[in-house]
Every structure is written in C-alpha cells, then in structure tokens.
Design a protein around this motif. Structure first.
Motif, mmCIF file in Angstrom:
data_model
loop_
_atom_site.group_PDB
_atom_site.id
_atom_site.type_symbol
_atom_site.label_atom_id
_atom_site.label_comp_id
_atom_site.label_asym_id
_atom_site.label_seq_id
_atom_site.Cartn_x
_atom_site.Cartn_y
_atom_site.Cartn_z
ATOM 1 N N TYR A 7 8.710 15.156 -62.884
ATOM 2 C CA TYR A 7 10.027 14.527 -62.979
ATOM 3 C C TYR A 7 9.924 13.192 -63.704
ATOM 4 O O TYR A 7 8.843 12.697 -63.980
ATOM 5 C CB TYR A 7 10.592 14.294 -61.573
ATOM 6 C CG TYR A 7 9.880 13.182 -60.838
ATOM 7 C CD1 TYR A 7 10.408 11.895 -60.822
ATOM 8 C CD2 TYR A 7 8.663 13.395 -60.207
ATOM 9 C CE1 TYR A 7 9.744 10.859 -60.178
ATOM 10 C CE2 TYR A 7 8.000 12.368 -59.563
ATOM 11 C CZ TYR A 7 8.541 11.105 -59.552
ATOM 12 O OH TYR A 7 7.876 10.079 -58.927
ATOM 13 N N CYS A 11 15.958 10.997 -64.299
ATOM 14 C CA CYS A 11 16.397 12.380 -64.483
ATOM 15 C C CYS A 11 17.410 12.786 -63.412
ATOM 16 O O CYS A 11 17.072 12.891 -62.243
ATOM 17 C CB CYS A 11 15.175 13.303 -64.438
ATOM 18 S SG CYS A 11 15.567 15.051 -64.356
ATOM 19 N N THR A 12 18.653 13.037 -63.830
ATOM 20 C CA THR A 12 19.676 13.438 -62.862
ATOM 21 C C THR A 12 19.517 14.889 -62.421
ATOM 22 O O THR A 12 19.874 15.230 -61.303
ATOM 23 C CB THR A 12 21.094 13.231 -63.441
ATOM 24 O OG1 THR A 12 21.204 13.967 -64.658
ATOM 25 C CG2 THR A 12 21.359 11.761 -63.696
ATOM 26 N N THR A 13 18.972 15.739 -63.271
ATOM 27 C CA THR A 13 18.740 17.133 -62.910
ATOM 28 C C THR A 13 17.601 17.268 -61.902
ATOM 29 O O THR A 13 17.513 18.265 -61.189
ATOM 30 C CB THR A 13 18.418 17.965 -64.168
ATOM 31 O OG1 THR A 13 19.399 17.705 -65.161
ATOM 32 C CG2 THR A 13 18.397 19.442 -63.870
ATOM 33 N N CYS A 14 16.749 16.263 -61.826
ATOM 34 C CA CYS A 14 15.620 16.302 -60.890
ATOM 35 C C CYS A 14 16.085 16.203 -59.434
ATOM 36 O O CYS A 14 15.412 16.708 -58.541
ATOM 37 C CB CYS A 14 14.631 15.182 -61.199
ATOM 38 S SG CYS A 14 13.844 15.342 -62.812
ATOM 39 N N LYS A 68 14.162 22.875 -65.478
ATOM 40 C CA LYS A 68 15.522 22.460 -65.121
ATOM 41 C C LYS A 68 15.839 22.954 -63.710
ATOM 42 O O LYS A 68 14.973 23.286 -62.949
ATOM 43 C CB LYS A 68 16.550 22.928 -66.147
ATOM 44 C CG LYS A 68 16.266 22.439 -67.548
ATOM 45 C CD LYS A 68 16.393 20.945 -67.653
ATOM 46 C CE LYS A 68 16.098 20.449 -69.056
ATOM 47 N NZ LYS A 68 15.804 19.055 -69.082
ATOM 48 N N TYR A 69 17.116 22.978 -63.354
ATOM 49 C CA TYR A 69 17.526 23.417 -62.025
ATOM 50 C C TYR A 69 17.966 24.867 -62.096
ATOM 51 O O TYR A 69 19.042 25.186 -62.574
ATOM 52 C CB TYR A 69 18.655 22.535 -61.490
ATOM 53 C CG TYR A 69 19.139 22.950 -60.126
ATOM 54 C CD1 TYR A 69 18.267 22.988 -59.047
ATOM 55 C CD2 TYR A 69 20.454 23.312 -59.917
ATOM 56 C CE1 TYR A 69 18.699 23.365 -57.797
ATOM 57 C CE2 TYR A 69 20.898 23.689 -58.660
ATOM 58 C CZ TYR A 69 20.008 23.722 -57.608
ATOM 59 O OH TYR A 69 20.446 24.107 -56.373
#
Length: 84
Positions: A7, A11-14, A68-69
């Motif tokens: 990460y 990182c907002t996706t983390c 990614k998520y």
C-alpha cells in the motif's frame, strides 16, 4: 501461508482492502511501497506503484495475487489462507 499487502499511505483504494482483511480476522504483513523496506519487497515481487496489491504466499511461492479492491479475489485469497 502468508498474506502480504502492499500500500501507500495516500491510497484511498487501500482503505477498503485493509478493512476487508481486518474484518476477516486474518493476519497480514503490510508493506508501504514508499519506504525502503516496502520498496525492496515490492521490487522482489515485481510490484510497481499500483496499489493496493494483496498476495497469498506459501513460503517463496506465490499462490494468488490481486490488484486494487476486488472483493471476489480477496475472498478467494482469504479462503485459501484459512484452508491451509
């Protein structure tokens, strides 16, 4: 077996990835790709700066990787980890 999470602090996706793994109650080794230890480990596993990346490892062998998520792939990693 071991779950590795890569990460970056910004990182907002983390965040949902971390939350998902935490909710599953699995042990995770986290690496910040912006610091020297994390960057070194990321280079060893051929991870660029596209994060988050979650990898299920069995010793030195990579079993599964997701970028990614992706809840379905994260679930598969957690299920394989718990089954081991």
């Amino acid at each position: 077996m071991e779950i590795l999470k890569f990460y970056q602090p910004s990182c907002t996706t983390c965040v949902p990835v971390s939350n998902y793994l935490e909710d599953q109650g699995v042990e995770v080794t986290s690496y910040n790709v912006m610091d020297s230890e994390g960057a070194k480990k990321a280079a060893e596993l051929k991870i660029g700066y596209g994060v988050p990346v979650v990898i299920l490892m069995d010793g030195d062998k990579e079993i599964k990787r997701t970028l990614k998520y992706n809840p379905a792939e994260l679930e598969e990693i957690v299920d394989l980890y718990k089954a081991a």
